[in-house]
Write a protein that holds these residues in place. Structure first.
Motif, PDB file in Angstrom:
ATOM      1  N   ILE A  28      44.900  38.997  37.487  1.00  0.00           N
ATOM      2  CA  ILE A  28      43.518  39.442  37.687  1.00  0.00           C
ATOM      3  C   ILE A  28      43.104  39.235  39.142  1.00  0.00           C
ATOM      4  N   PHE A  29      43.421  38.084  39.727  1.00  0.00           N
ATOM      5  CA  PHE A  29      43.076  37.833  41.122  1.00  0.00           C
ATOM      6  C   PHE A  29      43.746  38.837  42.038  1.00  0.00           C
ATOM      7  N   SER A  30      44.968  39.255  41.707  1.00  0.00           N
ATOM      8  CA  SER A  30      45.700  40.192  42.561  1.00  0.00           C
ATOM      9  C   SER A  30      45.069  41.582  42.569  1.00  0.00           C
ATOM     10  N   THR A  31      44.219  41.892  41.592  1.00  0.00           N
ATOM     11  CA  THR A  31      43.570  43.205  41.557  1.00  0.00           C
ATOM     12  C   THR A  31      42.433  43.298  42.571  1.00  0.00           C
ATOM     13  N   GLY A  32      41.928  42.158  43.038  1.00  0.00           N
ATOM     14  CA  GLY A  32      40.773  42.168  43.929  1.00  0.00           C
ATOM     15  C   GLY A  32      39.464  42.333  43.183  1.00  0.00           C
ATOM     16  N   CYS A  33      39.502  42.303  41.863  1.00  0.00           N
ATOM     17  CA  CYS A  33      38.317  42.541  41.037  1.00  0.00           C
ATOM     18  C   CYS A  33      38.062  41.396  40.058  1.00  0.00           C
ATOM     19  N   ALA A  34      38.436  40.193  40.433  1.00  0.00           N
ATOM     20  CA  ALA A  34      38.285  39.053  39.524  1.00  0.00           C
ATOM     21  C   ALA A  34      36.826  38.789  39.180  1.00  0.00           C
ATOM     22  N   ALA A  35      35.928  38.891  40.169  1.00  0.00           N
ATOM     23  CA  ALA A  35      34.508  38.622  39.901  1.00  0.00           C
ATOM     24  C   ALA A  35      33.943  39.656  38.933  1.00  0.00           C
ATOM     25  N   GLU A  36      34.285  40.921  39.141  1.00  0.00           N
ATOM     26  CA  GLU A  36      33.815  41.977  38.255  1.00  0.00           C
ATOM     27  C   GLU A  36      34.388  41.813  36.851  1.00  0.00           C
ATOM     28  N   ASN A  37      35.643  41.399  36.773  1.00  0.00           N
ATOM     29  CA  ASN A  37      36.277  41.164  35.484  1.00  0.00           C
ATOM     30  C   ASN A  37      35.561  40.036  34.732  1.00  0.00           C
ATOM     31  N   THR A  38      35.244  38.972  35.439  1.00  0.00           N
ATOM     32  CA  THR A  38      34.554  37.838  34.822  1.00  0.00           C
ATOM     33  C   THR A  38      33.179  38.252  34.307  1.00  0.00           C
ATOM     34  N   LYS A  39      32.425  39.003  35.124  1.00  0.00           N
ATOM     35  CA  LYS A  39      31.093  39.458  34.693  1.00  0.00           C
ATOM     36  C   LYS A  39      31.187  40.358  33.467  1.00  0.00           C
ATOM     37  N   MET A  40      32.183  41.240  33.460  1.00  0.00           N
ATOM     38  CA  MET A  40      32.379  42.134  32.331  1.00  0.00           C
ATOM     39  C   MET A  40      32.702  41.339  31.061  1.00  0.00           C
ATOM     40  N   ASN A  41      33.612  40.395  31.165  1.00  0.00           N
ATOM     41  CA  ASN A  41      33.982  39.584  30.000  1.00  0.00           C
ATOM     42  C   ASN A  41      32.848  38.684  29.545  1.00  0.00           C
ATOM     43  N   ASP A  42      32.104  38.112  30.499  1.00  0.00           N
ATOM     44  CA  ASP A  42      30.961  37.271  30.140  1.00  0.00           C
ATOM     45  C   ASP A  42      29.901  38.079  29.389  1.00  0.00           C
ATOM     46  N   CYS A  43      29.683  39.305  29.851  1.00  0.00           N
ATOM     47  CA  CYS A  43      28.712  40.171  29.181  1.00  0.00           C
ATOM     48  C   CYS A  43      29.132  40.399  27.737  1.00  0.00           C
ATOM     49  N   TYR A  44      30.395  40.751  27.535  1.00  0.00           N
ATOM     50  CA  TYR A  44      30.856  41.000  26.169  1.00  0.00           C
ATOM     51  C   TYR A  44      30.773  39.735  25.325  1.00  0.00           C
ATOM     52  N   TYR A  45      31.157  38.594  25.902  1.00  0.00           N
ATOM     53  CA  TYR A  45      31.111  37.329  25.160  1.00  0.00           C
ATOM     54  C   TYR A  45      29.674  37.037  24.703  1.00  0.00           C
ATOM     55  N   GLU A  46      28.714  37.321  25.588  1.00  0.00           N
ATOM     56  CA  GLU A  46      27.320  37.043  25.277  1.00  0.00           C
ATOM     57  C   GLU A  46      26.736  38.041  24.273  1.00  0.00           C
ATOM     58  N   LYS A  47      27.041  39.334  24.445  1.00  0.00           N
ATOM     59  CA  LYS A  47      26.389  40.378  23.647  1.00  0.00           C
ATOM     60  C   LYS A  47      27.221  40.890  22.477  1.00  0.00           C
ATOM     61  N   LYS A  48      28.527  40.648  22.503  1.00  0.00           N
ATOM     62  CA  LYS A  48      29.442  41.071  21.424  1.00  0.00           C
ATOM     63  C   LYS A  48      29.421  42.575  21.171  1.00  0.00           C
ATOM     64  N   ASP A  49      29.096  43.353  22.211  1.00  0.00           N
ATOM     65  CA  ASP A  49      29.062  44.804  22.069  1.00  0.00           C
ATOM     66  C   ASP A  49      29.299  45.425  23.445  1.00  0.00           C
ATOM     67  N   TRP A  50      30.446  46.111  23.595  1.00  0.00           N
ATOM     68  CA  TRP A  50      30.783  46.712  24.891  1.00  0.00           C
ATOM     69  C   TRP A  50      29.747  47.737  25.323  1.00  0.00           C
ATOM     70  N   ARG A  51      29.084  48.390  24.368  1.00  0.00           N
ATOM     71  CA  ARG A  51      28.086  49.412  24.723  1.00  0.00           C
ATOM     72  C   ARG A  51      26.924  48.815  25.507  1.00  0.00           C
ATOM     73  N   LEU A  52      26.676  47.528  25.337  1.00  0.00           N
ATOM     74  CA  LEU A  52      25.594  46.856  26.056  1.00  0.00           C
ATOM     75  C   LEU A  52      26.038  46.347  27.417  1.00  0.00           C
ATOM     76  N   CYS A  53      27.293  46.596  27.760  1.00  0.00           N
ATOM     77  CA  CYS A  53      27.863  46.111  29.021  1.00  0.00           C
ATOM     78  C   CYS A  53      28.327  47.268  29.900  1.00  0.00           C
ATOM     79  N   ARG A  54      27.684  48.401  29.775  1.00  0.00           N
ATOM     80  CA  ARG A  54      28.123  49.591  30.525  1.00  0.00           C
ATOM     81  C   ARG A  54      28.070  49.375  32.032  1.00  0.00           C
ATOM     82  N   GLU A  55      27.034  48.715  32.516  1.00  0.00           N
ATOM     83  CA  GLU A  55      26.909  48.473  33.959  1.00  0.00           C
ATOM     84  C   GLU A  55      28.067  47.610  34.463  1.00  0.00           C
ATOM     85  N   GLU A  56      28.397  46.559  33.736  1.00  0.00           N
ATOM     86  CA  GLU A  56      29.500  45.679  34.119  1.00  0.00           C
ATOM     87  C   GLU A  56      30.838  46.417  34.068  1.00  0.00           C
TER      88      GLU A  56
END
Length: 78
Positions: A28-56
């Motif tokens: 993940i770090f090698s992609t250069g997008c680790a921060a975005e990946n973390t925000k995306m996963n945190d959003c899903y963990y919190e909301k349990k619905d990918w549709r609510l994480c479209r921005e991330e």
């Protein structure tokens, strides 16, 4: 040393080892997008619905393309 003391020391050692980046983290770090990946996963963990994480998801997708990971991994847009 009792069994419970031995078990708690083993658990503490496992937690300490968990601080080291594993192969997944390194990829993940090698992609250069680790921060975005973390925000995306945190959003899903919190909301349990990918549709609510479209921005991330979109931020991760933009980062992925900016870093040219789609070419590196031969990933195609669906």
């Amino acid at each position: 040393m009792s069994k419970s003391e031995s078990d708690s020391k083993a658990a503490a050692a496992a937690v300490e080892d968990d601080d080291e980046p594993d192969d997944w983290d390194k990829r993940i770090f090698s992609t250069g997008c680790a921060a975005e990946n973390t925000k995306m996963n945190d959003c899903y963990y919190e909301k349990k619905d990918w549709r609510l994480c479209r921005e991330e998801l979109e931020n991760f997708r933009k980062c992925w393309k900016q870093q040219q990971n789609d070419k590196r991994t031969e990933m195609k847009d669906a």
